[in-house]
Design a protein around this motif. Sequence first.
Motif, PDB file in Angstrom:
ATOM      1  N   TRP A   3      19.921  17.901 -10.588  1.00 19.96           N
ATOM      2  CA  TRP A   3      21.128  18.541 -11.124  1.00 19.96           C
ATOM      3  C   TRP A   3      21.980  17.545 -11.911  1.00 19.96           C
ATOM      4  O   TRP A   3      22.336  17.778 -13.071  1.00 19.96           O
ATOM      5  CB  TRP A   3      21.942  19.137  -9.974  1.00 19.96           C
ATOM      6  CG  TRP A   3      23.325  19.571 -10.404  1.00 19.96           C
ATOM      7  CD1 TRP A   3      23.662  20.665 -11.136  1.00 19.96           C
ATOM      8  CD2 TRP A   3      24.543  18.864 -10.143  1.00 19.96           C
ATOM      9  NE1 TRP A   3      25.011  20.709 -11.350  1.00 19.96           N
ATOM     10  CE2 TRP A   3      25.588  19.614 -10.755  1.00 19.96           C
ATOM     11  CE3 TRP A   3      24.862  17.690  -9.460  1.00 19.96           C
ATOM     12  CZ2 TRP A   3      26.914  19.207 -10.688  1.00 19.96           C
ATOM     13  CZ3 TRP A   3      26.182  17.288  -9.393  1.00 19.96           C
ATOM     14  CH2 TRP A   3      27.196  18.042 -10.004  1.00 19.96           C
ATOM     15  N   TYR A   4      22.291  16.403 -11.265  1.00 22.72           N
ATOM     16  CA  TYR A   4      23.134  15.408 -11.920  1.00 22.72           C
ATOM     17  C   TYR A   4      22.425  14.810 -13.136  1.00 22.72           C
ATOM     18  O   TYR A   4      23.022  14.611 -14.207  1.00 22.72           O
ATOM     19  CB  TYR A   4      23.498  14.311 -10.928  1.00 22.72           C
ATOM     20  CG  TYR A   4      24.440  13.273 -11.482  1.00 22.72           C
ATOM     21  CD1 TYR A   4      25.817  13.480 -11.480  1.00 22.72           C
ATOM     22  CD2 TYR A   4      23.950  12.079 -12.019  1.00 22.72           C
ATOM     23  CE1 TYR A   4      26.685  12.526 -11.999  1.00 22.72           C
ATOM     24  CE2 TYR A   4      24.814  11.117 -12.538  1.00 22.72           C
ATOM     25  CZ  TYR A   4      26.183  11.339 -12.525  1.00 22.72           C
ATOM     26  OH  TYR A   4      27.047  10.393 -13.050  1.00 22.72           O
ATOM     27  N   GLY A   5      21.121  14.537 -12.977  1.00 19.10           N
ATOM     28  CA  GLY A   5      20.365  13.938 -14.078  1.00 19.10           C
ATOM     29  C   GLY A   5      20.211  14.885 -15.252  1.00 19.10           C
ATOM     30  O   GLY A   5      20.277  14.461 -16.433  1.00 19.10           O
ATOM     31  N   ALA A   6      19.988  16.167 -14.954  1.00 22.05           N
ATOM     32  CA  ALA A   6      19.841  17.154 -16.041  1.00 22.05           C
ATOM     33  C   ALA A   6      21.119  17.248 -16.864  1.00 22.05           C
ATOM     34  O   ALA A   6      21.083  17.333 -18.108  1.00 22.05           O
ATOM     35  CB  ALA A   6      19.474  18.512 -15.460  1.00 22.05           C
ATOM     36  N   GLY A  30      23.787  15.756 -21.810  1.00 20.68           N
ATOM     37  CA  GLY A  30      24.922  15.082 -22.447  1.00 20.68           C
ATOM     38  C   GLY A  30      24.538  13.780 -23.098  1.00 20.68           C
ATOM     39  O   GLY A  30      25.427  13.025 -23.524  1.00 20.68           O
ATOM     40  N   MET A  31      23.265  13.487 -23.178  1.00 20.43           N
ATOM     41  CA  MET A  31      22.732  12.280 -23.811  1.00 20.43           C
ATOM     42  C   MET A  31      23.184  10.998 -23.101  1.00 20.43           C
ATOM     43  O   MET A  31      23.129   9.905 -23.668  1.00 20.43           O
ATOM     44  CB  MET A  31      23.136  12.217 -25.298  1.00 20.43           C
ATOM     45  CG  MET A  31      22.780  13.457 -26.105  1.00 20.43           C
ATOM     46  SD  MET A  31      20.995  13.720 -26.214  1.00 20.43           S
ATOM     47  CE  MET A  31      20.551  12.383 -27.327  1.00 20.43           C
ATOM     48  N   ASP A  32      23.632  11.107 -21.822  1.00 22.53           N
ATOM     49  CA  ASP A  32      24.039   9.927 -21.058  1.00 22.53           C
ATOM     50  C   ASP A  32      22.868   9.312 -20.290  1.00 22.53           C
ATOM     51  O   ASP A  32      22.908   8.122 -19.924  1.00 22.53           O
ATOM     52  CB  ASP A  32      25.146  10.294 -20.060  1.00 22.53           C
ATOM     53  CG  ASP A  32      26.423  10.735 -20.780  1.00 22.53           C
ATOM     54  OD1 ASP A  32      26.687  10.193 -21.872  1.00 22.53           O
ATOM     55  OD2 ASP A  32      27.118  11.619 -20.248  1.00 22.53           O
ATOM     56  N   ILE A  33      21.872  10.127 -19.966  1.00 22.87           N
ATOM     57  CA  ILE A  33      20.711   9.678 -19.182  1.00 22.87           C
ATOM     58  C   ILE A  33      19.449  10.043 -19.949  1.00 22.87           C
ATOM     59  O   ILE A  33      19.315  11.169 -20.456  1.00 22.87           O
ATOM     60  CB  ILE A  33      20.690  10.334 -17.786  1.00 22.87           C
ATOM     61  CG1 ILE A  33      21.939   9.940 -16.974  1.00 22.87           C
ATOM     62  CG2 ILE A  33      19.427   9.932 -17.018  1.00 22.87           C
ATOM     63  CD1 ILE A  33      22.046  10.633 -15.642  1.00 22.87           C
ATOM     64  N   LEU A  88      15.364   9.954 -15.428  1.00 24.42           N
ATOM     65  CA  LEU A  88      15.447  11.052 -14.465  1.00 24.42           C
ATOM     66  C   LEU A  88      14.113  11.239 -13.731  1.00 24.42           C
ATOM     67  O   LEU A  88      14.089  11.383 -12.500  1.00 24.42           O
ATOM     68  CB  LEU A  88      15.836  12.344 -15.182  1.00 24.42           C
ATOM     69  CG  LEU A  88      15.891  13.609 -14.318  1.00 24.42           C
ATOM     70  CD1 LEU A  88      16.894  13.441 -13.183  1.00 24.42           C
ATOM     71  CD2 LEU A  88      16.243  14.825 -15.179  1.00 24.42           C
ATOM     72  N   ILE A  89      13.017  11.234 -14.482  1.00 21.08           N
ATOM     73  CA  ILE A  89      11.697  11.418 -13.859  1.00 21.08           C
ATOM     74  C   ILE A  89      11.390  10.262 -12.906  1.00 21.08           C
ATOM     75  O   ILE A  89      10.895  10.462 -11.783  1.00 21.08           O
ATOM     76  CB  ILE A  89      10.607  11.537 -14.955  1.00 21.08           C
ATOM     77  CG1 ILE A  89      10.810  12.837 -15.741  1.00 21.08           C
ATOM     78  CG2 ILE A  89       9.209  11.488 -14.335  1.00 21.08           C
ATOM     79  CD1 ILE A  89       9.917  12.966 -16.954  1.00 21.08           C
TER      80      ILE A  89
END
Length: 590
Positions: A274-277, A282-285, A290-291
């Motif tokens: 959720w947080y990573g998506a 938002g192009m922050d991660i 994330l994977i």
Amino acid sequence: MSLEQEKTSSGEIVDSKVLKQLYGFVKPYKPQFYFLIFLTIALAILAPTRPYFIQVAIDDYVAVGDAAGLLKIIYLLVGLMIIQALVQWAHTYYSGWIGQVIIRDIRVKLYKHLLKLRLKFFDNTPIGRLVTRNISDIETLADVFSEGLAAIIGDLLQLVTILGVMFYIDWKLTLVSLCTLPLMIISTYVFKEKIKVTFNDVRNAVSNLNSFLQEHITGMNIVQIFNREDREFEKFKEINKEHRRAHIRSVLYYSIYFPVAEIIQAIGIGLVVWYGAVGVLGMDIEIGVLISFIMYLQLFFRPIRMIADRFNTLQMGVVSSSRIFRLLESKEHIANEGDYKPEKVSGNIKLENVWFAYVDEDYVLKDISFEVESGQTVALVGATGAGKSSIINLISRFYEINKGHISIDGHDIREFELDTLRKHIGVVLQDVFLFSNTIFYNITLGNPDITREQVMYAAELAGAKRFIERLPGGLDYNVMERGATLSVGQRQLISFVRAMVYNPEIIILDEATSSVDTETEELIQESIETMMTGRTSIVIAHRLSTIQKADKIIVLNKGEIVETGTHDYLLELGGYYTQLHQMQLKTMAI
């Protein structure tokens, strides 16, 4: 050690003293042990590499369409996986190898220790419990090295390594990932405590089961003679039921803990996704980060889930170790501090004011004094429990006297080196024990210095040669467990040959003909007299007719000497011996 004491001691936490004692057995294998530590560290370092390189492959090569760079990273990943597999193989092999060689050494040391313990120890300790110590408890130690100590160290190092990499990549995402960590730690702690209790119950149940089975299989003839099969079966079912309950409790805790751990891990992964998506949108991660974090989280929670189980494996090993080391530290052994090693003894035996008790000060022998001169035959008679067998046990130093002195040829028996003392004494007991092996082995007990010719010569003297030659294979005939394929009389004759083949200067017969029929007794009586010639002999006789020619008869009653003299003298005396003689005559007449 009582069962209650066992239960108390089995609740110990991991004891550093026990771990130090275990390390003492590791010392001979230091190079292999340190190599195992190196492999453990290597695995911890290699664990987070795969997610990291996958992240690099996605963000640096897939995202920009660099096929050549992607191929290189794939080759690197395959190489790392091969290295990790080889390291994992070596780690598994060496941890198992170290565990097996150490339990081999401990088992050898424990059995050697058991061989030196005095008979009093075995009188008070169930055999099944000793079997548990030597087999089940020692087997548990192997897991300390294969799944316990080394695995816990590896898991902790892996956790630290993964956590360090995660913080290095993205500390915010790491904190989100760890939101469910307190729940995992609490559930792991509760599981650990519950499993510890159930393990203690399982170990006690196994010990009780072994003790019951050993005792009742050995005494099966008594169970069947008195029609106790159903009653003993009910007892067995109850003990077995407790064993089952203890195991099921442990299964229950496992069945609850691992699904709960999976749910907690799933919640953690869900939060990361959720947080990573949101960060990716938002192009922050980056998507690769994330994977990789999802993979890191799986790698991170797996050691936490396993560490509770491994800790309990370690604790199981420590509990078993503490029981084994308590047994090894037992002082219930005959002190073998004598250095007197005569090649021959004349056989003059003297007891002076001997007091002896099996338990505390409940004396079974009270101020016993007598002398057996070299070459004499002395008979000990008296009712059951008078102390006859206790005297011969003390002469052979199977038990230690409480007060007084026993000497042979003027030397206190404690001055003799123990093996030397017993080499000069041949003992034939009423209760004959034969091993599941050949007649030759049961006579020589594996002594390579005794030849087949010596055995047959001793067998001829004892009147056993004829029946041995009639058996299929002769001396190579297998008597099976406890001599089941031989008659009681034949087993007695074998034990007689076993004593005589060593050509001892002192012969002790503990009601050696009590289990022999009249015909067999007559057959060996003349041989016994021949063998006693020139030897010091102590005879405990149930049938007074067999000791009429003894040089001296010592009459015991309730641990005290009440009469001493020859057969004729004691009959003329008209005392306790006369009463015993008359009672036996009446029994024979009936």
